[in-house]
Every structure is written in structure tokens, then in C-alpha cells.
Design a protein around this motif. Structure first.
Motif, mmCIF file in Angstrom:
data_model
loop_
_atom_site.group_PDB
_atom_site.id
_atom_site.type_symbol
_atom_site.label_atom_id
_atom_site.label_comp_id
_atom_site.label_asym_id
_atom_site.label_seq_id
_atom_site.Cartn_x
_atom_site.Cartn_y
_atom_site.Cartn_z
ATOM 1 N N ARG A 134 0.631 -1.242 -0.344
ATOM 2 C CA ARG A 134 -0.407 0.448 -0.122
ATOM 3 C C ARG A 134 0.568 1.221 0.207
ATOM 4 O O ARG A 134 1.775 1.663 0.388
ATOM 5 C CB ARG A 134 -1.034 0.652 0.970
ATOM 6 C CG ARG A 134 -1.385 1.121 1.336
ATOM 7 C CD ARG A 134 -2.688 1.556 2.492
ATOM 8 N NE ARG A 134 -3.310 2.358 2.632
ATOM 9 C CZ ARG A 134 -4.558 2.920 3.957
ATOM 10 N NH1 ARG A 134 -4.474 2.113 5.093
ATOM 11 N NH2 ARG A 134 -4.413 4.429 3.947
ATOM 12 N N SER A 254 -11.980 2.064 -0.354
ATOM 13 C CA SER A 254 -11.156 3.451 -0.986
ATOM 14 C C SER A 254 -12.190 3.834 -1.704
ATOM 15 O O SER A 254 -12.390 2.893 -3.213
ATOM 16 C CB SER A 254 -9.971 3.809 -0.981
ATOM 17 O OG SER A 254 -9.543 4.456 -1.340
ATOM 18 N N GLY A 258 -5.269 3.453 -4.388
ATOM 19 C CA GLY A 258 -4.632 4.048 -3.811
ATOM 20 C C GLY A 258 -3.546 3.145 -4.177
ATOM 21 O O GLY A 258 -2.425 3.151 -2.934
#
Length: 298
Positions: A134, A254, A258
Motif C-alpha cells: 500500500r 476506498s 490507493g
């Protein structure tokens, strides 16, 4: 007669299955490299070396090309040769920025806050090695608290102290994980059940890069992480047994991309947006990110 034919088919399948055995070592010191993840290139087949650098891999593939990935070493691509079972990996030189310590009163910043009560979807690896990454972007406010101090995950495990690794990557020119930001294993242990699991970085003095960076989790396909579970195939009452490897990691939905990636089958792939058929309603038509809370300090 049917029983004989079935048995013959089973024996034929076993005969086609072969085992790759080897040991991964440092090309300079010849010391074993533990917890190296290994894939057959472009195949969903892989394993990990144990604490002594030894690995075993069951495969039906002939003339396999293996990909070896271990932190602190250059990723190695090798045509498998049973007569040369020692795999040497070359250390990767990491150039760290000069660090100036701030002796003023400590300040903290938290990025990626999450509520564990809101998490209902977890990433696991099944029975194959994987790395999920991430991205964390740099913000001017980070200049006040530029040091990485603590990483926190929400883990789920069926066994005690499931072992995993954390890798920190810089961003390459294509926006995906590139060089290592830190060149050593950051081993974590996930306790049994659903728990907050913390990795302490406060003693390492790692600066938050101006271009941002990736936090990734790496699964180890080792005996101590394995557990057996039962399941039923759709439309069948028969119970089946399978093996998977802990831990699993909580995720958050989300709306924004991301810039998350997964390393499997020996290469990085971008994680795409979920469809409207995702089993978790919260994640439908959204991006799924690892739930990671990052504590920064000065």
C-alpha cells in the motif's frame, strides 16, 4: 474395474508431479537466506525457504524458471537445474540518506487511522506466497514528524504467533514498488484471533521519503504458519480438507485508487477496483486497501 482405473489415474498424476529441492544462500558469505519467497514464473505455484534457507516445491512444470525474492537481495531469476540445487543471491546495495536527529520535544502524527470494528474483509494468501503493498504519499506536514516510528495492522490468525514480514519500498519511475527503503526483514507475529499487531520502527531512524513509499506485508509458506480447514464445494455435501497459511490482514474500502500492488507469480501487478459482485457490500465498486496505521515522529 472403475476402482482400478481411478487408482491408475492417481498413480499417473503422482508420477507427473515432481519435487524441486534446494537451498538459498548469500552469494558472498554463502550463509543461508531464511524466508526467501519462491515462485515459478507466471504460475500460481510457490513456497518459502525455511530458517535454514531450505525449500521444497511440488510442481508438474518441466524446465521451470524460478523467481527468488528476499529482502536485502536482488530478485533472482533462474532456470531450475536439479544438478545445481544451491541458489546464490546477490546482496543489493542500499544507499541511505544522511539523518539529522531532532532533539526537541517529541511530536507525533498518525496516518491511515482505522477502526477495527468496521473491518469485515481480510486479505490472506491461501497456500501461495504473496506480497501486498500500500502506498503512502508525502505531505508537507510530514516535515514536522518525518521519522517512521510504528506500523499497526489488524490481523486474523487461527494459530499462535503466525510469522510474517514487512517490506518497505521506495517508488520507482512507473509508480510501483521499487528499491528497498530498508534492507532487512521486519518480522511480525500475529497472535491467535483478531488482534492489533504492531511493528516497532522507532530505533531504525527511517525517514519518510519525499516521493512517498510503500508498506507491504509478505506471507511465509512455512510449516509453522500452516493450518488445516474443511469446506464444502458448491452443490455438494461432502466435506473437503485444505491447507492455508496465516495470518490474514484486515482491509478498508476506498473510493480513490490507493496505488496498491500485489507481487505474485514472480512479478508486481496493480490491484484493480472491485466489481459490484464483491462479497463485502462495503467494498463493492471500490478499491480495497490494507488497513495500516502509521505513526510518525520527529
Amino acid at each position: 474395474m472403475k476402482k482400478i482405473i481411478t487408482q491408475l489415474l492417481i498413480f499417473a498424476s503422482i508420477a507427473l508431479q515432481s519435487q524441486i529441492n534446494g537451498k538459498v544462500v548469500d552469494g558472498e558469505t554463502k550463509k543461508p537466506i531464511p524466508y526467501c519467497n519462491i515462485w515459478i514464473e507466471n504460475k500460481d505455484i510457490g513456497t518459502s525457504s525455511d530458517e535454514n534457507g531450505i525449500f521444497k516445491l511440488e510442481t508438474k512444470e518441466k524446465n521451470s524458471i524460478l523467481i527468488f525474492s528476499a529482502i536485502g537481495y536482488k530478485t533472482t531469476r533462474k532456470n531450475w537445474d536439479a544438478n545445481s540445487s544451491i541458489i546464490e543471491m546477490s546482496p543489493e546495495e542500499i544507499i541511505l540518506d544522511e539523518i539529522v536527529l531532532d532533539k526537541t520535544k517529541k511530536k507525533n502524527t498518525i496516518l491511515g487511522k482505522f477502526k477495527k470494528s468496521k473491518i469485515n474483509k481480510f486479505f490472506g494468501c491461501g497456500e501461495r506466497p504473496k506480497i501486498r503493498a500500500r502506498y503512502f504519499a508525502f505531505d508537507k506536514k510530514i516535515n514536522e514528524t518525518p521519522f517512521l516510528s510504528e506500523i499497526q495492522f489488524y490481523t486474523m490468525s487461527d494459530i499462535k504467533n503466525a510469522k510474517f514480514n514487512v517490506r518497505l519500498y521506495e517508488v520507482d519511475e512507473n509508480g510501483k514498488p521499487g528499491n528497498y527503503l530498508y534492507d532487512k526483514n521486519l518480522i511480525g507475529y500475529a497472535r491467535k484471533g483478531n488482534k492489533l499487531t504492531t511493528i516497532d520502527l522507532s530505533h531504525l531512524d527511517i525517514l519518510f521519503p519525499k516521493k512517498g513509499f510503500f508498506i507491504s506485508v509478505e506471507w511465509f509458506i512455512i510449516q509453522e504458519n500452516s493450518y488445516e480447514y474443511t469446506y464444502r464445494e458448491e452443490g455438494s455435501r461432502k466435506k473437503m480438507k485444505a491447507v492455508a497459511y496465516d495470518p490474514s490482514f484486515g482491509t478498508i474500502p476506498s473510493d480513490a485508487d490507493g496505488n496498491c500492488w500485489i507481487f505474485e507469480k514472480g512479478k508486481w501487478n496493480k490491484i484493480l477496483k472491485n466489481g459490484d459482485d464483491d462479497y463485502s457490500k462495503k467494498h463493492r465498486n471500490k478499491y480495497t486497501l490494507l488497513a495500516i496505521q502509521l505513526l510518525l515522529t520527529n
